[in-house]
Design a protein around this motif. Sequence first.
Motif, PDB file in Angstrom:
ATOM      1  N   ALA A   1       0.842  -1.182   0.000  1.00 15.97           N
ATOM      2  CA  ALA A   1       0.000   0.000   0.000  1.00 15.97           C
ATOM      3  C   ALA A   1       0.885   1.242   0.000  1.00 15.97           C
ATOM      4  O   ALA A   1       2.105   1.157   0.190  1.00 15.97           O
ATOM      5  CB  ALA A   1      -0.907  -0.010   1.219  1.00 15.97           C
ATOM      6  N   LYS A   2       0.278   2.400  -0.192  1.00 18.79           N
ATOM      7  CA  LYS A   2       0.990   3.681  -0.190  1.00 18.79           C
ATOM      8  C   LYS A   2       2.235   3.637  -1.074  1.00 18.79           C
ATOM      9  O   LYS A   2       3.329   4.014  -0.657  1.00 18.79           O
ATOM     10  CB  LYS A   2       1.396   4.066   1.235  1.00 18.79           C
ATOM     11  CG  LYS A   2       0.203   4.413   2.102  1.00 18.79           C
ATOM     12  CD  LYS A   2       0.665   4.867   3.462  1.00 18.79           C
ATOM     13  CE  LYS A   2      -0.528   4.954   4.411  1.00 18.79           C
ATOM     14  NZ  LYS A   2      -0.153   4.930   5.810  1.00 18.79           N
ATOM     15  N   ALA A   3       2.061   3.123  -2.298  1.00 19.98           N
ATOM     16  CA  ALA A   3       3.213   2.971  -3.183  1.00 19.98           C
ATOM     17  C   ALA A   3       3.701   4.337  -3.644  1.00 19.98           C
ATOM     18  O   ALA A   3       2.908   5.180  -4.057  1.00 19.98           O
ATOM     19  CB  ALA A   3       2.829   2.116  -4.388  1.00 19.98           C
ATOM     20  N   GLY A   4       4.996   4.542  -3.588  1.00 19.42           N
ATOM     21  CA  GLY A   4       5.566   5.817  -4.024  1.00 19.42           C
ATOM     22  C   GLY A   4       5.832   5.807  -5.518  1.00 19.42           C
ATOM     23  O   GLY A   4       5.947   4.756  -6.144  1.00 19.42           O
ATOM     24  N   VAL A   5       5.910   7.009  -6.102  1.00 12.24           N
ATOM     25  CA  VAL A   5       6.277   7.077  -7.506  1.00 12.24           C
ATOM     26  C   VAL A   5       7.698   7.609  -7.577  1.00 12.24           C
ATOM     27  O   VAL A   5       8.057   8.603  -6.933  1.00 12.24           O
ATOM     28  CB  VAL A   5       5.265   7.941  -8.306  1.00 12.24           C
ATOM     29  CG1 VAL A   5       5.286   9.395  -7.907  1.00 12.24           C
ATOM     30  CG2 VAL A   5       5.495   7.784  -9.802  1.00 12.24           C
ATOM     31  N   ALA A   6       8.549   6.900  -8.324  1.00  5.75           N
ATOM     32  CA  ALA A   6       9.965   7.251  -8.359  1.00  5.75           C
ATOM     33  C   ALA A   6      10.194   8.419  -9.310  1.00  5.75           C
ATOM     34  O   ALA A   6       9.744   8.396 -10.448  1.00  5.75           O
ATOM     35  CB  ALA A   6      10.778   6.043  -8.804  1.00  5.75           C
ATOM     36  N   ILE A   7      10.864   9.449  -8.815  1.00  7.97           N
ATOM     37  CA  ILE A   7      11.263  10.552  -9.688  1.00  7.97           C
ATOM     38  C   ILE A   7      12.600  10.201 -10.328  1.00  7.97           C
ATOM     39  O   ILE A   7      12.835  10.425 -11.503  1.00  7.97           O
ATOM     40  CB  ILE A   7      11.416  11.856  -8.870  1.00  7.97           C
ATOM     41  CG1 ILE A   7      10.160  12.124  -8.060  1.00  7.97           C
ATOM     42  CG2 ILE A   7      11.759  13.020  -9.763  1.00  7.97           C
ATOM     43  CD1 ILE A   7       8.952  12.486  -8.858  1.00  7.97           C
ATOM     44  N   ILE A   8      13.476   9.655  -9.502  1.00  7.44           N
ATOM     45  CA  ILE A   8      14.795   9.252  -9.972  1.00  7.44           C
ATOM     46  C   ILE A   8      15.066   7.879  -9.379  1.00  7.44           C
ATOM     47  O   ILE A   8      14.570   7.542  -8.303  1.00  7.44           O
ATOM     48  CB  ILE A   8      15.874  10.266  -9.502  1.00  7.44           C
ATOM     49  CG1 ILE A   8      15.710  11.582 -10.267  1.00  7.44           C
ATOM     50  CG2 ILE A   8      17.286   9.722  -9.718  1.00  7.44           C
ATOM     51  CD1 ILE A   8      16.665  12.663  -9.828  1.00  7.44           C
ATOM     52  N   GLY A   9      15.872   7.090 -10.058  1.00  6.86           N
ATOM     53  CA  GLY A   9      16.226   5.775  -9.546  1.00  6.86           C
ATOM     54  C   GLY A   9      16.579   4.872 -10.704  1.00  6.86           C
ATOM     55  O   GLY A   9      16.100   5.083 -11.819  1.00  6.86           O
ATOM     56  N   GLN A  10      17.446   3.883 -10.470  1.00  5.40           N
ATOM     57  CA  GLN A  10      17.841   2.974 -11.534  1.00  5.40           C
ATOM     58  C   GLN A  10      17.406   1.570 -11.166  1.00  5.40           C
ATOM     59  O   GLN A  10      17.786   1.076 -10.101  1.00  5.40           O
ATOM     60  CB  GLN A  10      19.370   3.005 -11.734  1.00  5.40           C
ATOM     61  CG  GLN A  10      19.908   4.365 -12.132  1.00  5.40           C
ATOM     62  CD  GLN A  10      20.120   5.268 -10.903  1.00  5.40           C
ATOM     63  OE1 GLN A  10      20.601   4.823  -9.880  1.00  5.40           O
ATOM     64  NE2 GLN A  10      19.734   6.526 -11.023  1.00  5.40           N
ATOM     65  N   PRO A  11      16.608   0.937 -12.008  1.00  4.66           N
ATOM     66  CA  PRO A  11      16.169  -0.416 -11.658  1.00  4.66           C
ATOM     67  C   PRO A  11      17.352  -1.386 -11.658  1.00  4.66           C
ATOM     68  O   PRO A  11      18.195  -1.346 -12.547  1.00  4.66           O
ATOM     69  CB  PRO A  11      15.157  -0.766 -12.756  1.00  4.66           C
ATOM     70  CG  PRO A  11      15.364   0.210 -13.832  1.00  4.66           C
ATOM     71  CD  PRO A  11      16.045   1.399 -13.279  1.00  4.66           C
ATOM     72  N   ASN A  12      17.405  -2.183 -10.647  1.00  3.17           N
ATOM     73  CA  ASN A  12      18.430  -3.211 -10.533  1.00  3.17           C
ATOM     74  C   ASN A  12      17.698  -4.548 -10.472  1.00  3.17           C
ATOM     75  O   ASN A  12      17.260  -4.985  -9.408  1.00  3.17           O
ATOM     76  CB  ASN A  12      19.250  -2.954  -9.261  1.00  3.17           C
ATOM     77  CG  ASN A  12      20.419  -3.910  -9.148  1.00  3.17           C
ATOM     78  OD1 ASN A  12      20.373  -5.008  -9.704  1.00  3.17           O
ATOM     79  ND2 ASN A  12      21.434  -3.498  -8.434  1.00  3.17           N
ATOM     80  N   VAL A  13      17.539  -5.164 -11.660  1.00  4.82           N
ATOM     81  CA  VAL A  13      16.667  -6.330 -11.747  1.00  4.82           C
ATOM     82  C   VAL A  13      17.264  -7.508 -10.997  1.00  4.82           C
ATOM     83  O   VAL A  13      16.552  -8.262 -10.327  1.00  4.82           O
ATOM     84  CB  VAL A  13      16.377  -6.683 -13.223  1.00  4.82           C
ATOM     85  CG1 VAL A  13      15.515  -7.922 -13.314  1.00  4.82           C
ATOM     86  CG2 VAL A  13      15.685  -5.523 -13.906  1.00  4.82           C
ATOM     87  N   ALA A  14      18.582  -7.663 -11.057  1.00  3.15           N
ATOM     88  CA  ALA A  14      19.214  -8.797 -10.379  1.00  3.15           C
ATOM     89  C   ALA A  14      18.965  -8.723  -8.878  1.00  3.15           C
ATOM     90  O   ALA A  14      18.626  -9.719  -8.246  1.00  3.15           O
ATOM     91  CB  ALA A  14      20.707  -8.811 -10.682  1.00  3.15           C
ATOM     92  N   ALA A  15      19.108  -7.527  -8.320  1.00  4.04           N
ATOM     93  CA  ALA A  15      18.896  -7.367  -6.882  1.00  4.04           C
ATOM     94  C   ALA A  15      17.437  -7.090  -6.552  1.00  4.04           C
ATOM     95  O   ALA A  15      17.071  -6.985  -5.380  1.00  4.04           O
ATOM     96  CB  ALA A  15      19.769  -6.237  -6.354  1.00  4.04           C
TER      97      ALA A  15
END
Lengths: 349, 456
Positions: free
Chosen positions: B268-282
């Motif tokens: 719940a209360k999911a935030g929306v990312a303004i900046i960030g790099q997805p790290n699929v492995a982690a």
Amino acid sequence: MITAWYCIVSFMLIVYVATDGRNFGAGMLHWVVARKPEERRQVVAAIGPLWSWHEVWLVGFGGTLVAIFPRLMAAAFAGYYLALMLILWCLILRGVSLEVGGHINNPLWQQFWDFVFVVSSCLLAILFGAAAGNLGRGVPLDAQGNFSMAFFTDFKTRGYVGLLDWYTVSVAIFAAIMLAAHGATYLALRTEGPVHERSATYAKYLWGAVAPLFLLISAESWVVRPDLFRSGLYDPLCWLGLFVAIVSAITLISGLSTRRETRAFIGSNGILVGVLATGAAAMFPVMLYSTLAPENSLTANAAAASQSALRYAAVWWPVAFVLASTYFVFISRRYSGKVSLKRDTQGFY
Amino acid sequence: MNSNLSDPAFWSRLQFGFTLSYHYLFPQLTMGLAWFLVYWKWRALRTGDEKYNQAARFWAKIFGLNFAVGVVSGIPMEFQFGTNWAGFSRHAGGVIGQTLAMEGMFAFFLESAFVGALIWGERRLGPRYHFMAAAAVAVGSWTSGYFIIVTNAFMQHPVGYQVEANGSLGLTSLNAYLLNPWAWIQFAHNQMAAVVTGSFVVAALGAFYALRGLYPTQARLYLRAGTFTGLIASILVAFPTGDQQAKMVGRHQPVTLAAMEGRFVGGAKAGVAIIGQPNVAARRLDNPIEVPGGLSFLAYGHFGSFVHGLEDYPQDIWPDNIELLYYSFHLMITLGTLFILLMAYANILHWRGRLEKSTLLLWVLMLAFPFPYLANTLGWMTAELGRQPWLLYNLFYTRDGYSKVVSNGNTIFTLIGFVGLYFVLGLLFLFLVGREVSHGPETEEPLASPLAEPSV
């Protein structure tokens, strides 16, 4: 229903060949009938504003093929992969040369685009001719309804054939000559002055060459696909197509000899339509013949989409066709008569 | 797609993606510009002011160049359904072929019949019919857009179909297929984005002439029309159309929404990312800066709503390139926001009568026009990468759709061919448009008798 759709799809392809074919023909003759820069502009102006309208018939044909005969589209387009891509590239170059060739009033610019125009038109006529030869001869369809073809193998017409063999090459040459004759007839109708004179002369010679070649190609087809002739013999539509072609040939000859260019051009279109319709009728119900084993051949029934797709398309297609015909009235009024460089050239801007 | 470069599906996807992204650079301007032409022709009819005719004449030439490249680069698109995606055509041709054929029959015949009249026919047709030719071309181009969007909407959210006895798809309702709710929202979003492109290009040229001090009347006209339409369209792209589009993705493709946001863990209360790099492995977003509750609110209307994460779904239905999808989506949003700010500022300055005096803003407007093209492309990348691994969502995998008989050797060869040909085509296009721009709008009479009056 499937028969009707086979007729419609063939009709669209035939209209495309008859309309854009004259552009290929004009393109092939561009250098010989038009020698001075203004004469060349005249040829471009005679076909310039309409090429994209003609190409829409090809787009409409392709789309209808996906909707109505998806399995044919899938097998044939993937199988003819490289040849189709070559056709696409030539279509791109041909369209661009017509569009931009007139943009700049500079001899080098125009010579370059005239060159592109001539080369792409020649290749297109030959490639479409080879494609027609392939449809007639058949392709190496396997039992799953797939094939993949090299440009050439052993130049024979049975078994694992290539795109080019002795038969398809001769059909390609025949098609190129016939389309050149068609283009010359069209240019004679739409141009004035020296271009007109040369086009009328070429039309006579080229149609004169078509007649014996047609007999030769028919004999070759007899050797390659005798079954086509056996089934065509009992098909009234084939006879109708042949009748149209013969009447058109008479119309053409009388038009050419009395310098009635509209009549000649009608005859010229009629010959193309008649010959192609005869071929399409003789092939039915097979759409893609297998050179490996006749039982692998793809028939219209097997290639067709579900009944519902055919029914829905039968509702909207006539509406769209009527609309397209209305635009055609507009176009033919707007672009009738001789091209005049004062009014009609593509122009520089 | 996996990262394996010998996978034939990868090469067919790359070729289709490349040829389609390239092709769409042209229709998006055509569709955006068409209504400017209609508007100017209409103003000219109503007011008799020649400046509107000059504007229409000038932009019709740029339109014509665009149209030509759009036509020649569009034909390969239809053919590739058969050449490279035979499996897909075989499976779904009876459905998607309907709209492909309708596009040709209903839209292209109309467009190509009248586009020549629009560019060359001003003298022959007279003002009223010339206006109607402009309207016919505009209607044709938007109709064509709708049919293509319907085709894509079926791939995103299949409706109106049934599975036939032989396993392929048949149509149960043409109405349901044509009126796919996904298509309506996607069409609105996409068309507004096309208008943004058109507005930015018109404004950019106005800014260029204003900075150079050339053609002041025309420059003012372009700046005004471009910035005003640009503001409206930029807002409409984001809200309501973009917002609705995202909500629809959340409803029908929740796993895609999670991937677009780089959200691995649900809650719940999911935030929306303004900046960030997805790290699929982690399975996390590195260096995130988030607006708390933002995603919950945007997707479901409440800051406390539960939003699924990727880990709530089996990994084999995750979009196969989450990183690219995430960046496409986020860059699109960022650009869209900047467009609104830029155009709002330009309109405020105009309202205060200082738009043409603000050198800095004119420079920004002049250089901003490539970015809507980028945003449009990123939007389509979001849609298409987000649909993976499906070709038809939840029905048919992309890996089953390509042509099995076409070897990599063939696909790579033709991809190289397309890249080379399109590169040359692009240079040619830029050269010719640049030439038009340097000729300017005010020198021209209606196009008709160029040989009699050489103008170069």
